[in-house]
Enzyme design. Structure first.
Site, short mmCIF file in Angstrom:
data_model
loop_
_atom_site.label_atom_id
_atom_site.label_comp_id
_atom_site.label_asym_id
_atom_site.label_seq_id
_atom_site.Cartn_x
_atom_site.Cartn_y
_atom_site.Cartn_z
CB CYS A 53 -3.99 2.84 -1.76
SG CYS A 53 -5.23 4.12 -1.47
CB CYS A 56 -6.40 2.53 -4.59
SG CYS A 56 -5.35 3.99 -4.37
#
Length: 394
Positions: A53, A56
């Protein structure tokens, strides 16, 4: 020799950066399946992430700084992170549906963080939610300390009552957003006037408002509406949050880099109305300004000129555009009153026709965006003829 010195300096700098990153990471625990059994022993602030991600990865250095600062100030909150793809059953148990998801876990309770992903905002959230649900204000000195520290906070004044029970219920739900206190009548500043006791007040914008069950309805809904300052610098995230309040949002859409009189004038008019007419409008309106029209254009599905003023109903996607020249605060007040009495027509909305229009607009925007990116790339590696064809499509 100089080149060798520069190389050595760069090598030393890189080493220091790597050590600094490793030092910060040392205060964030990598959590595994054992966390499920042991987590109730402590209060935890956890980042549920996915290795692939992009958001993230962007959060990771910020999260490491959060861990370092929480440790340095002696916070009882432990900071951890969990790969939600490796431990999907645990993540699912905590209601993780997207990445990254930040939660504070306290006993049997789990609180979602929905604010900006900055170090200071995350730490503020952790301090607020990890502490007492209702914090006592035992003295006027403490009251003044809290007033100077927080832009917005709520206070229950009085003894045991059904209103206090409602206040506690509201706090248990909305502690993720704001602070809740309780105090006796003697602690309240002299400038506060109370018609009856007990009472719930919100302090913000250098003034206060008293909850009135007859005019304001449900206490939790009122707190949710009043948890924002009256004037805000708007962005897409904040507009999304304001959708839960039911308030209309009056926005000066400007270019903050443009110092011309028209841009500064419209912003000043909105600020003046927010300040001088807040008693009249604070129940129904939120005020602010937004830099640029990109986000507003996606909401309106149209190109909004800048500078201008737009009033949004973020709960149903309706909006109101100016039907007059705004020369001063009085003109803006008249425009707002006409919106409230229904003499200004609302545009947009969430009807079936508008939803279809939204689908077409979003699809068109996606195609044009991808096409234009291809056009940009083609300048260096496509033939002139192909560039011309792509340009016609764009």
């Amino acid at each position: 020799m100089a080149a060798r010195r520069r190389g050595a300096a760069l090598g030393l700098c890189a080493t220091v950066c790597l050590l600094d990153m490793a030092f910060c990471k040392g205060f964030v625990e990598d959590l595994d399946e054992s966390f499920k059994e042991n987590r109730k022993d402590d209060i935890w602030l956890v980042d549920f992430y996915a290795p692939w991600c992009g958001h993230c990865k962007k959060l990771e250095p910020i999260w490491n700084e959060v861990g370092l600062e929480m440790k340095s100030v002696g916070s009882p909150v432990k900071v951890g992170k969990m790969d939600a793809t490796s431990y999907s059953s645990i993540a699912s148990e905590f209601g993780v549906r997207g990445y990254p998801t930040i939660k504070l876990l306290k006993g049997d309770l789990a609180y979602n963080y929905r604010g900006p992903r900055t170090k200071d905002d995350i730490i503020e959230f952790a301090h607020r939610v990890s502490g007492a649900l209702i914090r006592p204000l035992p003295s006027q000195q403490m009251f003044e300390h809290v007033r100077k520290r927080h832009r917005v906070f709520f206070v229950y004044i009085g003894g045991e009552s059904p209103l206090k029970e409602k206040y506690i219920d509201a706090a248990s739900e909305l502690i993720v957003y704001t602070y809740f206190y309780s105090a006796s009548e003697e602690v309240v500043p002299e400038y506060v006037t109370l018609k009856e006791m007990p009472a719930v007040l919100v302090f913000k914008d250098e003034t206060y408002f008293v909850y009135d069950e007859y005019e304001d309805g449900d206490l939790s809904s009122w707190i949710n509406r009043e948890r924002f300052q009256n004037y805000l610098t708007m962005d897409g995230f904040l507009l999304y949050e304001l959708g839960d309040t039911g308030k209309l949002v009056a926005i000066a859409v400007i270019d903050e880099k443009n110092t011309s009189a028209e841009h500064t004038r419209l912003k000043s008019i909105i600020q003046e109305v927010a300040r001088d007419y807040r008693d009249q409008f604070h129940r129904d309106f939120q005020f602010g300004h937004m830099d640029g029209n990109d986000y507003i254009n996606t909401l309106l599905m149209d190109e909004l000129k800048v500078p201008t003023v737009v009033v949004l109903n973020t709960s149903n996607q309706q909006y109101f555009l100016l039907d007059r020249q705004i020369n001063n605060a009085e003109d803006m007040v008249q425009f707002i009153n006409n919106i409230l009495d229904g003499t200004v027509d609302a545009q947009g909305g969430d009807s079936i026709l508008q939803r279809l229009k939204r689908m077409v607009f979003d699809a068109k925007s996606t195609i044009v965006d991808r096409c234009c990116k291809t056009c940009s790339k083609s300048k260096t590696d496509q033939s002139e003829e192909f560039q011309y064809d792509l340009a016609k499509i764009c």
